[in-house]
Design an enzyme around this catalytic site. Structure first.
Site, mmCIF file in Angstrom:
data_model
loop_
_atom_site.group_PDB
_atom_site.id
_atom_site.type_symbol
_atom_site.label_atom_id
_atom_site.label_comp_id
_atom_site.label_asym_id
_atom_site.label_seq_id
_atom_site.Cartn_x
_atom_site.Cartn_y
_atom_site.Cartn_z
ATOM 1 N N ARG A 167 -5.320 -3.143 8.737
ATOM 2 C CA ARG A 167 -5.394 -3.863 8.989
ATOM 3 C C ARG A 167 -4.895 -4.941 10.189
ATOM 4 N NH1 ARG A 167 -0.798 -6.449 4.758
ATOM 5 N NH2 ARG A 167 0.997 -5.320 6.687
ATOM 6 N N THR A 190 4.765 2.101 6.075
ATOM 7 C CA THR A 190 3.097 2.213 5.670
ATOM 8 C C THR A 190 2.217 3.105 6.835
ATOM 9 O OG1 THR A 190 1.686 -0.214 7.209
ATOM 10 C CG2 THR A 190 3.768 0.150 7.193
ATOM 11 N N ASP A 205 2.642 -0.993 12.012
ATOM 12 C CA ASP A 205 2.714 -2.466 11.726
ATOM 13 C C ASP A 205 4.031 -2.810 11.973
ATOM 14 O OD1 ASP A 205 2.634 -2.195 9.607
ATOM 15 O OD2 ASP A 205 1.134 -4.075 9.088
ATOM 16 N N ASP A 229 -0.004 1.667 8.796
ATOM 17 C CA ASP A 229 -0.401 0.729 9.483
ATOM 18 C C ASP A 229 -0.200 0.843 10.583
ATOM 19 O OD1 ASP A 229 -2.415 -0.015 7.842
ATOM 20 O OD2 ASP A 229 -1.645 -1.843 7.496
ATOM 21 N N ASP A 248 5.193 -5.138 6.324
ATOM 22 C CA ASP A 248 5.868 -5.997 6.670
ATOM 23 C C ASP A 248 5.955 -7.050 5.537
ATOM 24 O OD1 ASP A 248 2.809 -6.594 6.206
ATOM 25 O OD2 ASP A 248 2.759 -7.286 8.089
ATOM 26 N N ARG A 285 1.251 -4.890 -4.793
ATOM 27 C CA ARG A 285 1.662 -6.726 -3.856
ATOM 28 C C ARG A 285 1.704 -7.260 -5.459
ATOM 29 N NH1 ARG A 285 -2.207 -3.447 -1.746
ATOM 30 N NH2 ARG A 285 -1.740 -3.636 0.667
ATOM 31 N N GLY A 309 0.721 -1.393 -0.059
ATOM 32 C CA GLY A 309 -0.252 -0.055 0.238
ATOM 33 C C GLY A 309 1.096 1.001 -0.084
#
Length: 301
Positions: A172, A127, A131, A129, A105, A74, A13
């Site tokens: 996510r 990202t 994460d 996120d 990730d 992706r 993303g």
């Protein structure tokens, strides 16, 4: 190790600040007389031998914009040995001395595979996120600001009509973004797990409705619950209009914040400097400081 030719890609993303990081990489390469290329479309560019030489004409007008000048995406093909080996061959045939990967990730797992195959690779956590195991990933600050700004606008109309809202938030499996937004708009109506307590949520909304001070705003982590169905259920149970909102890509689009611009540029410059040491690390922020971490230490969840 002398570095003469480097390639950069953006994967997964898109994250606000990716273009700023590419600019930082380009600027450092320019200062060190290093040729810089970009792989178009992330790991797909490595597979398809789709490279473009990066110069200022490509970056002008886009340095402080969202998205990625190199396109992102992706790559399920990259997981297959045939295409992975093709990517390795293309890196070798083009005589790249190093690769810089911007992504989350999943992108990091690709970087690990390339490192294990002998590629000199550096990664920057990009990202929304948040994460990865850093205080902040590139794009997280901008996404938080984007979401808060949109919810503030929605809240104006909610207040005018006495409505509530159910709003889907990206992230996510990581709750950092949704929790940060919740604190910023002062709501404790946050759903991050499928098995949330519906009765308690209804109780909280009814309490807020009686106060008649702020609209009940329910934040839902993506893929945890159906936003439209939940709004309908809460509207029926609480006897208040509950409007569903799916913000989508507005959360990660737009110009990066000053924080993410500075983050991207400085991390990009350091990534080029680090390539010569063949460390194969991820470079991200711990507190206010850029820090190098071995790839395996960068996964948060």
């Amino acid at each position: 190790m002398q570095i003469k030719k480097v390639v950069v890609l953006t994967s997964g993303g898109d994250a606000p600040g990716m273009n700023s990081a590419i600019f930082g990489i380009w600027k450092e390469c320019l200062d060190k007389n290093i040729e810089l290329y970009g792989a178009i479309g992330g790991y797909e560019g490595l597979i398809d031998n789709n490279f473009i030489k990066i110069d200022y004409s490509i970056l002008v007008g886009r340095i402080n914009r969202g998205g990625s000048v190199l396109k992102s995406g992706r790559s399920p093909r990259f997981l297959k040995s045939t295409y992975f080996n093709r990517a390795l061959k293309n890196l070798k045939d083009n005589k790249f001395d190093g690769l810089i990967v911007l992504g989350g990730d999943g992108s990091l797992r690709g970087a690990i595979e390339l490192r294990d195959a002998g590629v000199n690779v550096i990664s920057i956590p990009a990202t929304i996120d948040n994460d990865l195991n850093f205080t902040y990933t590139l794009g997280y600050d901008t996404a938080t600001n984007n979401i808060v700004s949109v919810i503030d606008n929605i809240t104006d109309s909610l207040n005018a009509f006495g409505y509530g809202a159910v709003i889907k938030i990206m992230g996510r499996n990581c709750t950092d973004l949704i929790n940060n937004v919740a604190k910023s708009i002062n709501t404790d109506l946050v759903i991050t797990k499928p098995d949330f307590d519906m009765k308690n949520l209804i109780k909280k909304i009814n309490f807020i409705k009686k106060q008649q001070t702020i609209p009940p705003i329910v934040l839902v982590l993506e893929d945890v619950a159906d936003t439209v169905a939940l709004a309908s259920t809460l509207q029926s149970e609480c006897k208040i209009q509950m409007r569903p909102h799916i913000l989508g890509y507005i959360q990660r689009g737009g110009s990066p914040s000053a924080f993410d611009r500075r983050y991207g540029i400085t991390a990009g410059k350091l990534a080029v400097e680090t390539l010569k040491d063949k460390e194969c690390v991820m470079i991200g922020l711990i507190g206010d400081n850029l820090t190098k971490k071995p790839f395996e230490e960068c996964f948060k969840i």
